[in-house]
Scaffold this motif. Sequence first.
Motif, PDB file in Angstrom:
ATOM      1  N   TYR A  78       0.800  -1.220   0.000  1.00 48.03           N
ATOM      2  CA  TYR A  78       0.000   0.000   0.000  1.00 48.03           C
ATOM      3  C   TYR A  78       0.837   1.274   0.000  1.00 48.03           C
ATOM      4  O   TYR A  78       0.392   2.293  -0.455  1.00 48.03           O
ATOM      5  CB  TYR A  78      -0.941   0.026   1.209  1.00 48.03           C
ATOM      6  N   GLY A  79       2.053   1.236   0.499  1.00 51.28           N
ATOM      7  CA  GLY A  79       2.844   2.456   0.606  1.00 51.28           C
ATOM      8  C   GLY A  79       3.733   2.745  -0.578  1.00 51.28           C
ATOM      9  O   GLY A  79       4.338   3.807  -0.648  1.00 51.28           O
ATOM     10  N   SER A  80       3.843   1.838  -1.531  1.00 51.73           N
ATOM     11  CA  SER A  80       4.786   2.046  -2.632  1.00 51.73           C
ATOM     12  C   SER A  80       4.287   3.116  -3.598  1.00 51.73           C
ATOM     13  O   SER A  80       3.097   3.412  -3.680  1.00 51.73           O
ATOM     14  CB  SER A  80       5.019   0.741  -3.385  1.00 51.73           C
ATOM     15  N   ASP A  81       5.218   3.681  -4.339  1.00 46.33           N
ATOM     16  CA  ASP A  81       4.874   4.722  -5.304  1.00 46.33           C
ATOM     17  C   ASP A  81       4.022   4.178  -6.444  1.00 46.33           C
ATOM     18  O   ASP A  81       3.136   4.864  -6.955  1.00 46.33           O
ATOM     19  CB  ASP A  81       6.153   5.343  -5.876  1.00 46.33           C
ATOM     20  N   THR A  82       4.271   2.947  -6.846  1.00 46.04           N
ATOM     21  CA  THR A  82       3.497   2.334  -7.921  1.00 46.04           C
ATOM     22  C   THR A  82       2.041   2.171  -7.516  1.00 46.04           C
ATOM     23  O   THR A  82       1.135   2.466  -8.295  1.00 46.04           O
ATOM     24  CB  THR A  82       4.090   0.961  -8.290  1.00 46.04           C
ATOM     25  N   TYR A  83       1.829   1.719  -6.292  1.00 44.29           N
ATOM     26  CA  TYR A  83       0.467   1.517  -5.800  1.00 44.29           C
ATOM     27  C   TYR A  83      -0.277   2.848  -5.727  1.00 44.29           C
ATOM     28  O   TYR A  83      -1.433   2.943  -6.121  1.00 44.29           O
ATOM     29  CB  TYR A  83       0.521   0.850  -4.422  1.00 44.29           C
ATOM     30  N   VAL A  84       0.403   3.873  -5.242  1.00 49.43           N
ATOM     31  CA  VAL A  84      -0.215   5.197  -5.154  1.00 49.43           C
ATOM     32  C   VAL A  84      -0.525   5.734  -6.548  1.00 49.43           C
ATOM     33  O   VAL A  84      -1.602   6.301  -6.783  1.00 49.43           O
ATOM     34  CB  VAL A  84       0.701   6.157  -4.362  1.00 49.43           C
TER      35      VAL A  84
END
Length: 160
Positions: A78-84
């Motif tokens: 949930y915290g990764s840049d890709t997920y965001v």
Amino acid sequence: MLRRLFLLTVYVFVPLPIWRSLLLFAGCLVIFQSHVILKPFANTLYGSVEAAFLFNLVLIAALQIPHAVYEYLGVSDYGSDTYVALDVIELILIILPIAACLVVWLYLHGRSAFWWLVRRRRQDSSHSDEIPLHNLVSRQTDLTEPLIDAPGQLKVDETF
């Protein structure tokens, strides 16, 4: 109607998230392709708008696949840049049809709604010398000042 029934059936009855996501993507893709090939609307403008909305649905379904894979594997990303970034793109794709509907509504009814507001504003400003009693408190910002500057501003209707 059958398109929605198929998508809802897949979403409700397929228990594994990765298979659910893949089947929803495949179903949206088949629906989009059948719409483009069969061209069910006589008016090409309606067909093009429906095709754009269906393509938007295909993109949203495609962006759900990585989320389903992470959920299936039990990995919290949930915290990764890709997920965001995927979440932001999905949010934009979800808001896009709503914005398109708003633009169409403004195109069809915006001018009449604008002139209705102008007419209403003119009617309100034609009685600007009279201060309505219900607006006395709402316009007052400093509670230490009196509500009415001069007693002549208040008109009392004595037609009882």
